[in-house]
Scaffold this active site. Structure first.
Site, short mmCIF file in Angstrom:
data_model
loop_
_atom_site.label_atom_id
_atom_site.label_comp_id
_atom_site.label_asym_id
_atom_site.label_seq_id
_atom_site.Cartn_x
_atom_site.Cartn_y
_atom_site.Cartn_z
N GLY A 1 0.80 -1.22 0.00
CA GLY A 1 0.00 0.00 0.00
C GLY A 1 0.84 1.27 0.00
O GLY A 1 0.46 2.27 -0.62
N SER A 2 1.99 1.22 0.66
CA SER A 2 2.87 2.39 0.71
C SER A 2 3.47 2.68 -0.65
O SER A 2 3.65 3.84 -1.03
CB SER A 2 3.99 2.17 1.73
OG SER A 2 3.45 1.88 3.00
N SER B 1 6.41 3.76 5.05
CA SER B 1 6.03 2.46 5.61
C SER B 1 4.99 2.73 6.69
O SER B 1 5.28 3.43 7.67
CB SER B 1 7.25 1.77 6.22
OG SER B 1 6.84 0.74 7.11
N SER C 1 3.66 0.87 9.06
CA SER C 1 4.07 0.39 10.39
C SER C 1 5.40 1.01 10.83
O SER C 1 5.67 1.14 12.02
CB SER C 1 4.24 -1.13 10.37
OG SER C 1 5.36 -1.48 9.56
N THR D 1 8.78 -2.07 7.98
CA THR D 1 8.94 -2.83 6.74
C THR D 1 10.42 -2.95 6.43
O THR D 1 11.09 -1.94 6.21
CB THR D 1 8.21 -2.10 5.59
OG1 THR D 1 6.89 -1.76 6.03
CG2 THR D 1 8.14 -2.95 4.34
N ARG E 1 -3.26 -1.00 4.15
CA ARG E 1 -3.99 -0.77 2.89
C ARG E 1 -5.20 0.14 3.08
O ARG E 1 -5.73 0.68 2.10
CB ARG E 1 -4.41 -2.10 2.27
CG ARG E 1 -5.39 -2.91 3.09
CD ARG E 1 -5.56 -4.29 2.50
NE ARG E 1 -6.49 -5.13 3.24
CZ ARG E 1 -6.21 -5.79 4.37
NH1 ARG E 1 -5.01 -5.69 4.91
NH2 ARG E 1 -7.11 -6.55 4.95
N GLU F 1 -5.81 -8.85 -0.73
CA GLU F 1 -5.72 -8.72 0.72
C GLU F 1 -7.07 -8.72 1.41
O GLU F 1 -7.23 -9.34 2.46
CB GLU F 1 -4.94 -7.46 1.09
CG GLU F 1 -3.46 -7.56 0.74
CD GLU F 1 -2.71 -6.35 1.26
OE1 GLU F 1 -2.36 -6.32 2.44
OE2 GLU F 1 -2.49 -5.42 0.47
N HIS G 1 -0.67 -6.06 -26.95
CA HIS G 1 0.50 -6.63 -27.62
C HIS G 1 0.85 -8.02 -27.11
O HIS G 1 1.81 -8.62 -27.59
CB HIS G 1 1.69 -5.68 -27.48
CG HIS G 1 1.46 -4.37 -28.18
ND1 HIS G 1 1.86 -4.14 -29.47
CD2 HIS G 1 0.81 -3.24 -27.79
CE1 HIS G 1 1.50 -2.93 -29.84
NE2 HIS G 1 0.86 -2.35 -28.83
N LYS H 1 5.88 -12.90 7.84
CA LYS H 1 6.77 -11.95 8.52
C LYS H 1 7.44 -12.59 9.73
O LYS H 1 8.62 -12.40 9.98
CB LYS H 1 5.98 -10.71 8.97
CG LYS H 1 5.82 -9.68 7.85
CD LYS H 1 5.16 -8.40 8.40
CE LYS H 1 4.51 -7.61 7.29
NZ LYS H 1 3.50 -6.68 7.79
#
Lengths: 322, 322
Positions: free
Chosen positions: A45-46, A86, A88, A91, A134, A211, A227, A318
């Site tokens: 999202g960032s 970020s 949080s 990240t 997000r 998400e 293309h 994570k």
């Protein structure tokens, strides 16, 4: 497991108010001296905030680079404004990219709600905590725009902002359309398209389906899809995929024509859903496009009995990376 | 309808020879004066050549922009080297972008086999005609690299080239692996991943599956996919999708770890196929990665009784756009 949707719905409904708050967060924050490149380092999202900035500045003389990686490019230097974004503040890619930007002596502004990044940053825009990253897109975009306006790098007109807020504030319209689109998608995999200019909007839809709805979703841009990707529709199955076209009056006339003809061609294989963005200004086009997708992804989660808020797999990953 | 595959197979088999020929095509072609930005304007396979140049120059001090649109950005100026790349020379987006670069007084070199672009360009690298554009990737990449080497913008070492040609020349290895991967994919939709650095290789795989195999295919990069797309695997169906990870020793250690853990996590939902690129040099990593995918897409066409060569829908679209 009961499905608690209240947090995500509330966050999406309050998005216009979030944008208003976000507009004030860069107050007094500016950079001086020569700036000839802008870099936004972030993930998820960032990074989308950076993509939107790049779209907004598409006619600027200063190039914008969005870096979704562990370091900024070697051309980042004293004349580069780097936003390290970020939500949080923890990240790992963004912290690493921030440190590489420091080594390159860039002008850096961190945008975060806390974490290691807020401790390390010399220049910081603190954004409100407590949301899913997000759901904080307003906080991840408008402070960047504010800094550029304060630094006279871009002129943001009041009526652009007013129009955008006015359009988004008619929330019910987006809600109803989002619910309708979600119903149409059902259990199919959406593929979202927009012009090259608005491709970050298509990418945002994709990530929101991933998400919020926990479903596969993909995106591509016009005219590049003409293309290659269009050839992949030959064996496409209506029951597996559905295509969504995000339209804008800002699209080049040839792009509009390409979208129309492509729709005719692929409609023999899949359902195609048009989404019309709103407003006179590009900012409205961008955020109205996004707002439809935010609600669509929310209602798709509900339809599939998925709680839109937690993303257990990302949290699990994570933990395992530590 | 009989399936005539001879053209495409031959073109893929002859790719190492094409690279050798392509290396000589920029002979004597250089730019002088200040260059602080490089733009590659092109679509489809021609744009992939630009993506690969960007990857090759990832540690350069000069930024590379790939433009898949009707105009070059406004920051294109006298100090910008613009490659206008169109295999046919008649790609409308590229011609339009070329004209916008001329208005901005950029230093322009056209790379094409003929068409309107070859008639309009003042500086031209003429590449051999008669191939499908996607089968001409050597011609669409090495002349650009040659110009940069001739202009002392980048140093290309002989042993990088030698190693790459040596690796690709063991064609049977790629052929056998490609056929094996195609068999594994079957009628499923492949999603191809690589590190951010090698994401153009993943994109090339995607486009080759689209155009050669006429099947849906998608791509994304590490670690960005860890921030959204991975959540979409929750409802993923092993019978619908298969994931392919393109690996390289050039990947950041954290990216390698992310790929390993992600593979473990998503393996409960889909099959994951690793593809290991080869060589000491980045150039070998890029092109060995691509070569596996070229054969895989070819054999996937055969497996699904599809002629890999014609792309009727793209030709049909072009006619209707006139």
């Amino acid at each position: 497991m009961p499905i608690d949707n209240s947090n995500m719905l509330k966050a999406i409904e309050e998005f216009p108010a979030q944008c208003k708050t976000a507009l004030g967060l860069a107050k007094g924050m500016a950079v001086s001296g020569k700036i000839n490149k802008i870099v936004v380092a972030g993930m998820g999202g960032s990074a989308v905030g950076g993509d939107l900035l790049k779209a907004y500045l598409h006619s600027s003389k200063i190039p914008v680079f969005v870096v979704r990686d562990y370091k900024v490019p070697n051309f980042v230097d004293e004349a580069t404004l780097v936003f390290a974004v970020s939500y949080s503040g923890n990240t790992e890619e963004t912290i690493s990219a921030f440190e590489s930007a420091e080594r390159n002596k860039a002008k850096i502004i961190a945008v975060t709600s806390g974490g290691a990044l807020s401790a390390q940053a010399k220049k910081l825009i603190k954004i409100p905590a407590g949301l899913q990253p997000r759901a904080a897109l307003g906080y991840l975009f408008f402070p960047l725009l504010g800094v550029l306006a304060n630094s006279n790098i871009v002129a943001v007109k009041d009526d652009e902002i007013t129009e955008m807020i006015d359009i988004l504030s008619k929330t019910d319209e987006f809600k109803i359309a989002g619910e309708r689109i979600a119903k149409k998608i059902g259990t199919r995999t959406p593929i979202i398209y927009a012009s090259e200019l608005l491709s970050p909007v298509a990418y945002r839809w994709k990530t929101q389906f991933n998400e919020n709805s926990k479903t596969a979703a993909f995106h591509h841009a016009f005219s590049e899809m003409n293309h290659n990707e269009i050839a992949g529709y030959q064996a496409m199955d209506k029951n597996k995929f559905i295509s969504i076209f995000i339209r804008s009056k800002y699209d080049n006339e040839r792009i509009k024509k390409r979208m129309d003809i492509t729709k005719e061609i692929i409609s023999t294989k899949v359902d195609v859903e048009d989404v019309f963005t709103k407003g006179e200004h590009l900012l409205s086009r961008i955020f109205s496009g996004i707002y439809y997708g935010d609600f669509a992804s929310y209602y798709l989660a509900l339809a599939n009995k998925i709680d839109p808020t937690p993303v257990a797999v990302i949290e699990n990953l994570k933990k395992r990376l530590k």
